[in-house]
Write a protein that holds these residues in place. Structure first.
Motif, short mmCIF file in Angstrom:
data_model
loop_
_atom_site.label_atom_id
_atom_site.label_comp_id
_atom_site.label_asym_id
_atom_site.label_seq_id
_atom_site.Cartn_x
_atom_site.Cartn_y
_atom_site.Cartn_z
N ARG A 8 -7.16 -0.72 1.36
CA ARG A 8 -6.46 0.34 0.48
C ARG A 8 -5.70 -0.19 -0.69
O ARG A 8 -5.88 0.45 -1.48
CB ARG A 8 -5.14 0.98 1.38
CG ARG A 8 -5.79 2.18 2.66
CD ARG A 8 -6.27 3.48 1.89
NE ARG A 8 -5.35 4.03 1.08
CZ ARG A 8 -4.54 4.88 1.36
NH1 ARG A 8 -4.36 5.36 2.72
NH2 ARG A 8 -3.59 5.44 0.64
N VAL A 12 -5.90 0.35 -4.85
CA VAL A 12 -5.10 0.61 -5.95
C VAL A 12 -4.87 -0.45 -6.97
O VAL A 12 -4.67 -0.15 -8.04
CB VAL A 12 -3.67 0.42 -5.09
CG1 VAL A 12 -2.40 0.94 -5.93
CG2 VAL A 12 -3.39 1.44 -3.80
N GLU A 33 0.73 5.25 -4.20
CA GLU A 33 -0.84 5.06 -3.63
C GLU A 33 -0.25 3.83 -2.55
O GLU A 33 -0.62 3.48 -1.49
CB GLU A 33 -1.81 4.51 -4.41
CG GLU A 33 -2.37 5.73 -5.01
CD GLU A 33 -2.99 6.71 -4.24
OE1 GLU A 33 -3.74 6.24 -3.18
OE2 GLU A 33 -2.85 8.03 -4.24
#
Ligand code: GDP
Length: 309
Positions: A8, A12, A33
């Motif tokens: 993740r 970002v 985010e």
């Protein structure tokens, strides 16, 4: 370990780096985010809130928005704060074991049953006896290590430590369920002194939950032993519960550090990120496998680097 979080964050960070211009509004979007990535990784909510607030404050304060490569600058701030979050703010040596004292240096292991105390006792004994211990950036040499179990409630626990000690080639000091934990501890210290051991690791009884009798017992052991390290061993798979247990032990005992076990089974990694913030104690080691070689010293800076890629 921490695969989900790393994935993740990688996305970002890629977006951040690609931003030629950074406005307050697209920064908000990126921080949103980051927030989601952390929450999905099971990082405790107060930790996430605090982290985002700090990044935001620093980013605005350090004029990330107006800098020449604002995306890169923002990644830099996230990196700094992530390192601090995991204990980097405690200083470079905070995650190292402290053994600098008149031998034997005593290490007391605390934690719930099944957390991995006995396994970690074996792993630590191996690590220290092989001379892998580093302090102030230097290896301190091979240590003469003894282990003892003060778990008088489960005869199998004493036997388990005996087996583990034999596997890693360190001395196991016998104990017996008929003895009182404090008598075991006293005799073990005496033995370690007489035989010039550098380190004595004391494994203790764990219960299925936190109860008063258990806390009183380990407090008494702590007073008697006056250990230089009191390590709280906690299972990463417990997620948010791991943090609550850590807090309860931290209130009862002056912990010097945390060992997070079974991070090989916890791809989310929330506990690793929350534990320092929620307990105030540094994460010193992570358990990465069932094998007795599966122990890694924890380095906040390196971990932040790994997460951010
Ligand atoms: P204790 O009751 O706290 O002494 O816990 P044990 O040391 O007996 O460990 C409980 C179980 O967790 C055992 O099956 C261990 O093999 C396992 N274990 C301990 N540490 C780790 C680790 O870092 N990774 C994995 N996968 N398993 C672990």
């Amino acid at each position: 370990m921490l695969e989900n979080l790393t994935d993740r964050f990688a996305r970002v960070v890629k977006t951040m780096r690609g931003e030629a211009r950074l406005t307050e509004s697209n920064m908000q979007e990126m921080l949103r985010e980051v927030r989601l990535a952390m929450l999905e990784a099971d990082v405790a909510l107060p930790v996430v809130r605090d982290f985002i607030a700090k990044v935001k404050e620093k980013a605005l304060g350090e004029a990330v928005v107006g800098s020449l490569s604002p995306g890169q600058a923002l990644v830099g701030v996230v990196h700094q704060e992530l390192t601090a979050l995991m204990g980097g703010d405690l200083g470079a040596d905070a995650s190292e074991l402290s053994l600098a004292m008149q031998p034997p240096a005593i290490i007391l292991m605390a934690g719930l049953q099944g957390a991995g105390k006995t396994t970690t006792t074996g792993k630590l004994a191996k690590w220290l006896s092989e001379g892998s211990h580093v302090q102030y950036g230097r290896k301190t040499g091979k240590k003469k290590v003894a282990v003892v179990s003060a778990d008088v409630y489960r005869p199998a626990a004493i036997e388990q430590l005996k087996t583990v000690a034999a596997q890693v080639g360190v001395e196991w000091i016998p104990s017996d369920p008929s003895q009182k934990p404090e008598d075991i501890a006293r005799a073990a210290v005496d033995y370690a002194k007489r035989h010039h051991f550098d380190v004595l690791i004391v494994d203790t009884a764990g219960r299925l939950g936190i109860d008063e009798a258990m806390m009183l017992e380990i407090k008494a052991l702590h007073t008697l032993l006056n250990p230089i390290e009191t390590l709280f061993v906690v299972d990463a798979m417990q997620g948010q519960d791991a943090i609550n247990t850590a807090k309860a032990f931290g209130d009862a005992l002056p912990l010097t550090g945390v060992v997070l076990t079974k991070v090989d089974g916890d791809s989310r990694g929330g506990a690793a990120l929350s534990v320092r913030h929620m307990t105030g104690k540094p994460l010193k080691f992570v358990g990465v496998s069932e094998k007795l070689t599966g122990l890694e010293p924890f380095h906040p800076e390196r971990m932040a680097q790994r997460i951010l890629g």
